[in-house]
Design a protein around this motif. Structure first.
Motif, PDB file in Angstrom:
ATOM      1  N   LEU A  26       0.821  -1.213   0.000  1.00 31.35           N
ATOM      2  CA  LEU A  26       0.000   0.000   0.000  1.00 31.35           C
ATOM      3  C   LEU A  26       0.855   1.264   0.000  1.00 31.35           C
ATOM      4  N   ASN A  27       1.949   1.243   0.750  1.00 29.92           N
ATOM      5  CA  ASN A  27       2.844   2.409   0.732  1.00 29.92           C
ATOM      6  C   ASN A  27       3.487   2.586  -0.638  1.00 29.92           C
ATOM      7  N   ILE A  28       3.853   1.484  -1.271  1.00 28.08           N
ATOM      8  CA  ILE A  28       4.425   1.559  -2.618  1.00 28.08           C
ATOM      9  C   ILE A  28       3.398   2.139  -3.579  1.00 28.08           C
ATOM     10  N   LEU A  29       2.166   1.667  -3.493  1.00 32.44           N
ATOM     11  CA  LEU A  29       1.092   2.174  -4.352  1.00 32.44           C
ATOM     12  C   LEU A  29       0.867   3.662  -4.102  1.00 32.44           C
ATOM     13  N   ARG A  30       0.755   4.063  -2.851  1.00 37.04           N
ATOM     14  CA  ARG A  30       0.499   5.453  -2.492  1.00 37.04           C
ATOM     15  C   ARG A  30       1.605   6.379  -2.972  1.00 37.04           C
ATOM     16  N   ILE A  31       2.839   5.990  -2.758  1.00 35.74           N
ATOM     17  CA  ILE A  31       3.968   6.810  -3.176  1.00 35.74           C
ATOM     18  C   ILE A  31       4.090   6.834  -4.700  1.00 35.74           C
ATOM     19  N   SER A  32       3.858   5.699  -5.341  1.00 33.55           N
ATOM     20  CA  SER A  32       3.899   5.653  -6.814  1.00 33.55           C
ATOM     21  C   SER A  32       2.866   6.587  -7.417  1.00 33.55           C
ATOM     22  N   LEU A  33       1.639   6.511  -6.912  1.00 31.30           N
ATOM     23  CA  LEU A  33       0.593   7.412  -7.408  1.00 31.30           C
ATOM     24  C   LEU A  33       0.974   8.862  -7.146  1.00 31.30           C
ATOM     25  N   GLY A  34       1.510   9.117  -5.971  1.00 33.91           N
ATOM     26  CA  GLY A  34       1.930  10.479  -5.641  1.00 33.91           C
ATOM     27  C   GLY A  34       2.979  11.000  -6.608  1.00 33.91           C
ATOM     28  N   ILE A 147      -6.425   2.793  -1.928  1.00 26.03           N
ATOM     29  CA  ILE A 147      -5.878   3.602  -0.843  1.00 26.03           C
ATOM     30  C   ILE A 147      -7.012   4.151   0.013  1.00 26.03           C
ATOM     31  N   GLY A 148      -8.087   4.596  -0.625  1.00 28.05           N
ATOM     32  CA  GLY A 148      -9.240   5.103   0.117  1.00 28.05           C
ATOM     33  C   GLY A 148      -9.848   4.056   1.028  1.00 28.05           C
ATOM     34  N   ALA A 149      -9.883   2.826   0.574  1.00 27.64           N
ATOM     35  CA  ALA A 149     -10.416   1.743   1.413  1.00 27.64           C
ATOM     36  C   ALA A 149      -9.557   1.540   2.646  1.00 27.64           C
ATOM     37  N   THR A 150      -8.271   1.731   2.524  1.00 25.46           N
ATOM     38  CA  THR A 150      -7.384   1.542   3.671  1.00 25.46           C
ATOM     39  C   THR A 150      -7.492   2.702   4.643  1.00 25.46           C
ATOM     40  N   VAL A 151      -7.831   3.888   4.157  1.00 23.79           N
ATOM     41  CA  VAL A 151      -8.039   5.019   5.061  1.00 23.79           C
ATOM     42  C   VAL A 151      -9.221   4.708   5.959  1.00 23.79           C
ATOM     43  N   LYS A 152     -10.288   4.191   5.374  1.00 20.45           N
ATOM     44  CA  LYS A 152     -11.476   3.813   6.141  1.00 20.45           C
ATOM     45  C   LYS A 152     -11.137   2.719   7.144  1.00 20.45           C
ATOM     46  N   ILE A 153     -10.383   1.720   6.710  1.00 19.41           N
ATOM     47  CA  ILE A 153     -10.002   0.628   7.608  1.00 19.41           C
ATOM     48  C   ILE A 153      -9.152   1.157   8.754  1.00 19.41           C
TER      49      ILE A 153
END
Length: 162
Positions: A26-34, A147-153
């Motif tokens: 998830l961090n890789i995804l978040r940073i990649s998108l960023g 990423i949004g789903a993980t914010v909720k979780i």
């Protein structure tokens, strides 16, 4: 090494790889998108550099019934995309960042509706290069949804997902 030991070693290696992906994916995804949002946003600050510049300007102009011209909308869009990127990388205001991302993504798909002659060749099943450039944003949007789903979780105390 016996076959059974080799299979056990392979399973153990696979389990370690899965655990690593679960911890860091998830961090890789978040940073990649960023990084993608910052990169594409920065390009829009320089006239003639972004591949999406012309279509983005025309789309916003059409969306606002000609009230906002590309000379104004492109720097605003550039800032918007950079803010999304910085929010994703820093994890600050992540809920707001994702809301900005969702709205920006909706805007990226509008040329498919506004300018179908430029985004599709022959039929809806044959996108032009511009259409393909737009359609690939489904992946960026999907990443934002994950990423949004993980914010909720995370807000429900499931810290193992952060």
């Amino acid at each position: 090494m016996k076959t059974r030991e080799m299979i056990s070693a392979m399973i153990e290696t696979e389990n370690k790889a899965i655990a690593w992906k679960a911890r860091h994916g998830l961090n890789i995804l978040r940073i990649s998108l960023g990084l993608i949002f910052i990169w594409f946003g920065v390009l829009k600050f320089f006239p003639g550099v972004s591949a999406a510049e012309v279509i983005a300007g025309r789309t916003i102009e059409k969306l606002t019934f000609g009230l906002i011209l590309p000379a104004v909308s492109l720097p605003v869009l550039a800032v918007w995309e950079c803010v999304i990127g910085l929010g994703l990388i820093s994890k600050k205001w992540l809920g707001l960042t994702l809301l900005l991302l969702y709205f920006q993504m909706i805007g990226t798909f509008l040329p498919l509706v506004f300018f179908p002659d430029e985004t599709f060749a022959h039929s809806l099943l044959v996108p032009t290069l511009l259409g393909q450039y737009i359609i690939k944003n489904i992946v960026l949007l999907s990443g934002g949804v994950v990423i949004g789903a993980t914010v909720k979780i995370r807000n429900t105390d499931a810290e193992s997902y952060s």
